[in-house]
Design an enzyme around this catalytic site. Structure first.
Site, short mmCIF file in Angstrom:
data_model
loop_
_atom_site.label_atom_id
_atom_site.label_comp_id
_atom_site.label_asym_id
_atom_site.label_seq_id
_atom_site.Cartn_x
_atom_site.Cartn_y
_atom_site.Cartn_z
N SER A 10 0.80 -1.23 0.00
CA SER A 10 0.00 0.00 0.00
C SER A 10 0.83 1.28 0.00
CB SER A 10 -0.94 0.02 1.21
OG SER A 10 -0.20 0.01 2.42
N TYR A 12 4.29 3.80 -1.25
CA TYR A 12 4.76 4.29 -2.55
C TYR A 12 5.55 3.22 -3.30
CZ TYR A 12 3.61 9.08 -1.04
OH TYR A 12 2.98 10.22 -0.61
N CYS A 150 18.20 3.82 -1.85
CA CYS A 150 18.11 4.62 -3.07
C CYS A 150 19.31 5.54 -3.26
CB CYS A 150 16.81 5.41 -3.09
SG CYS A 150 16.52 6.42 -1.62
N ASN A 318 14.21 7.64 -7.29
CA ASN A 318 14.34 6.87 -6.04
C ASN A 318 13.30 5.77 -5.90
OD1 ASN A 318 12.88 9.59 -5.59
ND2 ASN A 318 12.04 8.31 -3.97
#
Length: 351
Positions: A10, A12, A150, A318
């Site tokens: 759920s 990003y 990232c 990212n």
């Protein structure tokens, strides 16, 4: 079709994973889990996926995942993924983990960089660090792959060619990183609402940022000795994107032609590395604006002869090369699919 599940779908990164998986030619998504959104249709949380996926979020059920999936992606917060991964691993599942819980090889580094003792240190040596440009063979063979941080992957891809060619001082490397707001995740806090996030260039954790440990670990493997990294990140007024400006200092003189050869030889045939160094126009060096929505890491450089400095620059999205894109690339490597399957998108422009 290979059946996959996404644990923690759920957020990003989970949403980005689903966006890539729904278009992958060899994948069927069978299970998506979310503790908070159980019972909700996926498109209610990720509206862009309406018409692409008709599943609902389900509670975490290890037995169900084991029976319905060939591979599981775990996209849950740092410190919480390890228990789920351990249970799946013991059942023989192949796992791609997007948390930090299996990135570092030395258990003591979790105390140093994350402030907690790793509960399953025996698994750290069994995890492959999920950067195909560095560890493709290990990833192919591994049951557990840990995707990189990232900012870590964006900077280390720029610095790695300099280290492996022994042309820079390995005790003095400075990583200056700028990152967009999606890097903070979907959960809101006092610094993420619009009035506090818009228009900022906010330094945070300017010393001892946890991604430093990953960069030192991976570049140390390349150099076959200890590496010292000084890293300072900044939150900037973007939703997606990272730019790292990596300051390195030459141990011997090199020319621009020499550096071109070094970078090209280091990444020949790598599908997601692009070199950006143009003499004309506004966009002479890597810019995160032109990688958004893609799995590319753009790399460039400049030389400061007066100070014997090589400025290695790199840009990525990212949520893509820094997270979900790397996860899909790792999956493709593990199952010997075309590495570009599900990832062969041009960046979005303008954004």
């Amino acid at each position: 079709m290979m059946k996959v599940g996404v644990v923690g779908a759920s957020g990003y990164v989970g949403g980005e994973l689903l966006r890539l998986l729904v278009s992958h030619p060899k994948i069927e998504i069978t299970t998506v889990t979310s503790r908070q959104k159980a019972g909700e249709y996926v498109h209610r949380v990720h509206p862009s996926l309406k018409g692409f996926i008709d599943l609902t979020f389900s509670p975490l059920d290890i037995e169900k995942l084991t029976n319905s999936c060939d591979l599981v992606f775990t996209s849950v917060p740092h410190g919480k993924a390890n228990k789920v991964v351990k249970e799946l691993y013991e059942r023989g599942m192949r796992i791609i983990d997007l948390s930090a819980d299996f990135r570092l090889k030395n258990p003591k580094d979790y105390v140093k960089w994350y402030g907690w003792e790793h509960p399953f240190p025996e698994l750290l040596s069994k995890s492959a660090y999920g950067v195909p440009e560095l560890h493709r063979d290990d990833i192919k063979r591994s049951q557990l792959v840990s995707c990189p941080g990232c900012m870590a992957v964006t900077s280390l891809l720029a610095i790695k060619p300099l280290i492996e060619n022994n042309i820079v001082d390995t005790d003095h490397i400075v990583v200056d990183s700028k990152i967009g707001s999606s890097g903070a995740g979907a959960q809101a806090n006092a610094g993420t609402h619009h009035a506090m996030r818009y228009g900022v260039i906010r330094p945070y954790k300017p010393a001892r940022h946890r991604h430093t440990g990953e960069i030192e670990q991976e570049l140390g493997i390349v150099a076959k000795k200890e590496i010292k990294i000084s890293m300072s990140p900044h939150a900037v007024n973007l939703v997606r994107g990272i730019l790292t400006t990596n300051h390195t200092f030459m141990t011997r003189a090199v020319s621009a032609v020499d550096l071109w050869k070094i970078f090209r030889n280091s990444y020949k045939n790598e599908p997601f590395i692009r070199f950006i160094r143009d003499k004309k126009g506004l966009y002479k060096f890597p810019d995160p604006k032109f990688v958004v929505g893609s799995n590319f890491c753009d790399i460039g450089f400049d030389i400061d002869d007066d100070n014997r400095r090589i400025v290695a620059l790199s840009a990525s999205d990212n949520l893509m090369k820094g997270a979900a894109g790397s996860a899909i690339q790792n999956m493709n490597v593990m199952y010997q699919y075309d590495e570009k399957d599900g990832l062969n998108y041009t960046p979005l422009t303008p954004v």
